[in-house]
Enzyme design. Structure first.
Site, PDB file in Angstrom:
ATOM      1  N   ARG A 153      -0.552   0.489  -3.426  1.00  0.00           N
ATOM      2  CA  ARG A 153       0.797   0.379  -2.892  1.00  0.00           C
ATOM      3  C   ARG A 153       1.796   0.930  -3.908  1.00  0.00           C
ATOM      4  NH1 ARG A 153      -0.939   0.227   1.281  1.00  0.00           N
ATOM      5  NH2 ARG A 153      -0.611  -1.190   3.021  1.00  0.00           N
TER       6      ARG A 153
ATOM      7  N   GLU B 298       8.444   5.633   1.544  1.00  0.00           N
ATOM      8  CA  GLU B 298       7.570   6.623   2.196  1.00  0.00           C
ATOM      9  C   GLU B 298       8.244   7.148   3.464  1.00  0.00           C
ATOM     10  OE1 GLU B 298       3.646   4.911   2.672  1.00  0.00           O
ATOM     11  OE2 GLU B 298       3.346   4.802   0.512  1.00  0.00           O
TER      12      GLU B 298
ATOM     13  N   HIS C  64       0.041   9.123   1.924  1.00  0.00           N
ATOM     14  CA  HIS C  64      -0.583   7.848   2.327  1.00  0.00           C
ATOM     15  C   HIS C  64      -1.775   8.113   3.264  1.00  0.00           C
ATOM     16  CE1 HIS C  64       0.346   3.299   2.915  1.00  0.00           C
ATOM     17  NE2 HIS C  64      -0.950   3.519   3.029  1.00  0.00           N
ATOM     18  N   LEU C  65      -2.778   8.786   2.708  1.00  0.00           N
ATOM     19  CA  LEU C  65      -3.931   9.208   3.524  1.00  0.00           C
ATOM     20  C   LEU C  65      -5.167   8.330   3.340  1.00  0.00           C
ATOM     21  CD1 LEU C  65      -3.869  13.127   3.151  1.00  0.00           C
ATOM     22  CD2 LEU C  65      -3.037  11.732   5.043  1.00  0.00           C
TER      23      LEU C  65
HETATM   24  N1  LIG Z   1      -3.882   4.057   0.505  1.00  0.00           N
HETATM   25  C1  LIG Z   1      -4.296   3.463   1.593  1.00  0.00           C
HETATM   26  O1  LIG Z   1      -4.240   4.014   2.673  1.00  0.00           O
HETATM   27  C2  LIG Z   1      -4.907   2.096   1.516  1.00  0.00           C
HETATM   28  C3  LIG Z   1      -5.980   1.754   2.353  1.00  0.00           C
HETATM   29  C4  LIG Z   1      -6.506   0.460   2.291  1.00  0.00           C
HETATM   30  C5  LIG Z   1      -5.957  -0.471   1.422  1.00  0.00           C
HETATM   31  N2  LIG Z   1      -4.897  -0.097   0.644  1.00  0.00           N
HETATM   32  C6  LIG Z   1      -4.344  -1.052  -0.320  1.00  0.00           C
HETATM   33  O2  LIG Z   1      -5.274  -1.170  -1.382  1.00  0.00           O
HETATM   34  C7  LIG Z   1      -5.093  -2.442  -2.017  1.00  0.00           C
HETATM   35  C8  LIG Z   1      -6.428  -3.122  -2.241  1.00  0.00           C
HETATM   36  O3  LIG Z   1      -7.080  -3.355  -1.019  1.00  0.00           O
HETATM   37  P1  LIG Z   1      -8.451  -4.197  -0.958  1.00  0.00           P
HETATM   38  O4  LIG Z   1      -8.920  -4.132   0.429  1.00  0.00           O
HETATM   39  O5  LIG Z   1      -9.356  -3.797  -2.065  1.00  0.00           O
HETATM   40  O6  LIG Z   1      -7.877  -5.644  -1.261  1.00  0.00           O
HETATM   41  P2  LIG Z   1      -8.694  -6.943  -1.775  1.00  0.00           P
HETATM   42  O7  LIG Z   1      -7.885  -8.114  -1.362  1.00  0.00           O
HETATM   43  O8  LIG Z   1     -10.117  -6.852  -1.356  1.00  0.00           O
HETATM   44  O9  LIG Z   1      -8.648  -6.772  -3.354  1.00  0.00           O
HETATM   45  C9  LIG Z   1      -7.479  -6.936  -4.086  1.00  0.00           C
HETATM   46  C10 LIG Z   1      -7.876  -7.556  -5.411  1.00  0.00           C
HETATM   47  O10 LIG Z   1      -6.722  -7.575  -6.250  1.00  0.00           O
HETATM   48  C11 LIG Z   1      -6.843  -8.737  -7.045  1.00  0.00           C
HETATM   49  N3  LIG Z   1      -5.574  -9.057  -7.685  1.00  0.00           N
HETATM   50  C12 LIG Z   1      -4.553  -9.823  -7.223  1.00  0.00           C
HETATM   51  N4  LIG Z   1      -3.580  -9.898  -8.156  1.00  0.00           N
HETATM   52  C13 LIG Z   1      -4.003  -9.168  -9.230  1.00  0.00           C
HETATM   53  C14 LIG Z   1      -3.461  -8.877 -10.493  1.00  0.00           C
HETATM   54  N5  LIG Z   1      -2.265  -9.345 -10.866  1.00  0.00           N
HETATM   55  N6  LIG Z   1      -4.170  -8.106 -11.338  1.00  0.00           N
HETATM   56  C15 LIG Z   1      -5.383  -7.617 -10.986  1.00  0.00           C
HETATM   57  N7  LIG Z   1      -5.966  -7.877  -9.796  1.00  0.00           N
HETATM   58  C16 LIG Z   1      -5.278  -8.641  -8.927  1.00  0.00           C
HETATM   59  C17 LIG Z   1      -7.321  -9.803  -6.074  1.00  0.00           C
HETATM   60  O11 LIG Z   1      -7.889 -10.899  -6.755  1.00  0.00           O
HETATM   61  C18 LIG Z   1      -8.348  -9.010  -5.272  1.00  0.00           C
HETATM   62  O12 LIG Z   1      -9.653  -9.142  -5.809  1.00  0.00           O
HETATM   63  C19 LIG Z   1      -4.104  -3.210  -1.133  1.00  0.00           C
HETATM   64  O13 LIG Z   1      -2.820  -3.063  -1.687  1.00  0.00           O
HETATM   65  C20 LIG Z   1      -4.160  -2.461   0.185  1.00  0.00           C
HETATM   66  O14 LIG Z   1      -2.993  -2.606   0.934  1.00  0.00           O
HETATM   67  C21 LIG Z   1      -4.371   1.150   0.662  1.00  0.00           C
HETATM   68  O1  LIG Z   2      -3.171  -1.094   3.845  1.00  0.00           O
HETATM   69  C1  LIG Z   2      -3.726  -0.229   4.510  1.00  0.00           C
HETATM   70  O2  LIG Z   2      -4.557  -0.480   5.409  1.00  0.00           O
HETATM   71  C2  LIG Z   2      -3.464   1.201   4.186  1.00  0.00           C
HETATM   72  O3  LIG Z   2      -2.372   1.353   3.377  1.00  0.00           O
HETATM   73  C3  LIG Z   2      -3.459   2.126   5.354  1.00  0.00           C
HETATM   74  O4  LIG Z   2      -2.223   2.175   6.003  1.00  0.00           O
HETATM   75  P1  LIG Z   2      -2.130   3.017   7.362  1.00  0.00           P
HETATM   76  O5  LIG Z   2      -2.850   2.237   8.407  1.00  0.00           O
HETATM   77  O6  LIG Z   2      -0.666   3.145   7.652  1.00  0.00           O
HETATM   78  O7  LIG Z   2      -2.772   4.350   7.125  1.00  0.00           O
END
Ligand SMILES: NC(=O)c1ccc[n+]([C@@H]2O[C@H](COP(=O)([O-])OP(=O)(O)OC[C@H]3O[C@@H](n4cnc5c(N)ncnc54)[C@H](O)[C@@H]3O)[C@@H](O)[C@H]2O)c1
Ligand SMILES: O=C(O)[C@H](O)COP(=O)(O)O
Length: 439
Positions: free
Chosen positions: A236, A265, A283-284
């Site tokens: 994020r 964004e 944001h892919l």
């Molecule tokens: N770019 C994208 O399109 C995309 C896609 C999917 C997820 N995401 C994002 O990726 C991130 C992670 O997703 P996930 O499914 O692995 O989540 P998750 O909940 O499985 O893992 C997140 C981890 O972060 C840890 N955490 C919390 N606070 C912390 C801190 N201060 N320091 C270190 N670790 C900490 C938690 O304990 C947890 O293990 C989220 O922000 C999610 O929104 C982005």
């Molecule tokens: O948190 C998520 O699932 C990702 O950031 C993906 O976001 P999107 O569904 O808008 O691609």
């Protein structure tokens, strides 16, 4: 919680067509209206029982207060930071997401950015298109033998670790919840952030965005890193402070950044996007056919399950008793296949935790994260080893164990598991009831 009546759902973003199809097959009328401005959404939302979004729709308190009939907000994806969950909860609106549907896709994009940073692939490709043949300018460095720091060792952090280990990277990390014993099992040595910063050649962040993770990488922490450290943010915008990153790139303290996400964004301030050592994407992370199919299908099935009153999977926030909410403890009643369960929990350090389930009070708060298996059984000294043995036959490992305070009678236990068992019926000889879920 009785089954919820959902007759109409608004899908406000591009969500896989399976979502609409599944909802309609279950008698729900669906309207797709992508790209609405805030005022249009506020006018439209009042007619619907359910709303399905991705990350672009800002479901803030104004939108929620305009939503007179809304009962469910379904996030076809992971992060719910675009939804004002508190405002929704106060209004009794359930917010649910599909947290594991896009894990692999986000992990693969992270690895692609790490590889691109090491070999300047996007810059070299751009240069070729401009008619150049510049072999010297794009000299890279191997990933082999380098140290990758992974901050946030949840679903995506774990998948990134295993992939980058195959390139010969040493993976170190930090997570306040996932234990060092668990991450050691997948090759990640945990340490404090103070110990981690100076060791890393590359750092990738995989935490949710919350007060404790805003600016995890900032002027102060960049200064503790190796000169030339390369960073990736596919989680994020804001976890890596954008102004501090620009300063670190300009001073060469940071040697390059791969960014999939931004505070705003699309970003109006183009300084990072245009920096020669930044590789960026719009944001892919979740934008693959596979991730979208899973998330679209999962959110529709979860909504249908809620309507039928039979699922708790994917519900990440539900009605809080008003007195409980004020004290930070949320009390919920969950109905699964006609049986009612009373649970109380709260949020500790940004992580939802379960404190009690029916009459079982857990000795330690149970972190509601990862793959969890709940079972109700008579207390006995052999219980855990017997359950572990049965799970092992399915290749499932126990990663954490939460026991109740009481020692007699039928009690609820919770184990964190490496993956969900395919068939819970195998546990029947040992337990009275069992349920599993991924959060
Ligand atoms: N770019 C994208 O399109 C995309 C896609 C999917 C997820 N995401 C994002 O990726 C991130 C992670 O997703 P996930 O499914 O692995 O989540 P998750 O909940 O499985 O893992 C997140 C981890 O972060 C840890 N955490 C919390 N606070 C912390 C801190 N201060 N320091 C270190 N670790 C900490 C938690 O304990 C947890 O293990 C989220 O922000 C999610 O929104 C982005
Ligand atoms: O948190 C998520 O699932 C990702 O950031 C993906 O976001 P999107 O569904 O808008 O691609």
């Amino acid at each position: 919680m009785a089954p919820i009546s959902i007759q109409t759902v608004l899908i406000s973003e591009s969500v896989d067509p399976r979502c609409k199809a599944i909802l309609e097959e279950n008698g729900i009328r669906v309207t797709e209206k992508p790209n609405m401005k805030r005022d249009e959404l506020m006018a439209e939302i009042k007619d619907y029982d359910g709303l399905v979004v991705r990350s672009a729709t800002k479901v803030n308190a104004d939108v929620i207060s305009a939503a007179h009939n809304l009962k469910i907000i379904g996030r076809a994806g992971t992060g719910v930071d675009n939804v004002d969950v508190d405002a929704a909860t106060k209004k009794g609106i359930i917010v649910m997401n599909t947290p594991s549907g896009n894990t692999i896709s986000a992990a693969e994009l992270t690895c692609a950015l790490l590889m691109s940073l090491s070999r300047n692939v996007p810059q070299a490709a751009m240069s070729m298109k401009q008619g150049n043949w510049d072999r010297k300018k794009f000299m890279g460095a191997e990933l082999y033998g380098k140290v990758l720091g992974i901050v946030g060792l949840g679903r995506i952090g774990k998948e990134v670790a295993s992939r980058m280990q195959s390139f010969g990277m040493r993976t170190i990390g930090y997570d306040p919840i996932t234990t060092p014993e668990v991450t050691a099992g997948w090759g990640v040595e945990q340490m404090s952030l103070e110990q981690l910063w100076p060791q890393c050649d590359y750092i990738t962040v995989h935490t949710p965005l919350m007060p404790s993770t805003v600016g995890l990488l900032c002027d102060e922490t960049f200064a503790k890193c190796k000169k030339g450290v390369k960073v990736v943010n596919c989680a994020r915008g804001g976890i890596i402070d954008e102004a501090a990153l620009l300063r670190a790139l300009e001073s060469r303290q940071c040697g390059g950044a791969g960014l999939d996400v931004f505070v705003e964004e699309p970003p109006k301030n183009r300084s990072l996007v245009e920096h020669p050592n930044v590789i960026s994407c719009p944001h892919l992370g979740a934008s693959t056919k596979e991730a979208q199919a899973r998330c679209g299908e999962d959110i529709a099935l979860q909504i249908v399950d809620m309507v039928k009153g039979k699922s708790l999977v994917g519900v990440n926030q539900t009605h809080c008793a008003s007195d409980g909410a004020a004290s930070g403890v949320c009390k919920v009643e969950i109905v699964v296949d006609g049986s009612s369960y009373k649970a109380s929990g709260s949020v500790q350090g940004g992580v939802p935790v379960l404190l009690e389930l029916d009459d079982s009070v857990f000795r330690q708060p149970v972190s509601l994260t990862g793959n969890l298996l709940f079972f109700k059984a008579s207390a006995s000294p052999q219980l855990l080893s017997s359950v572990a043995g049965l799970l092992a036959t399915e290749g499932v490992e126990i990663e954490s164990f939460s026991a109740p305070t009481a020692h007699s009678g039928d009690l609820w236990y919770c184990v964190g598991v490496s993956s969900l068992p395919r068939d819970l019926s195998a546990l029947k000889p040992l337990v009275k009831e069992a349920a599993h879920l991924t959060i």
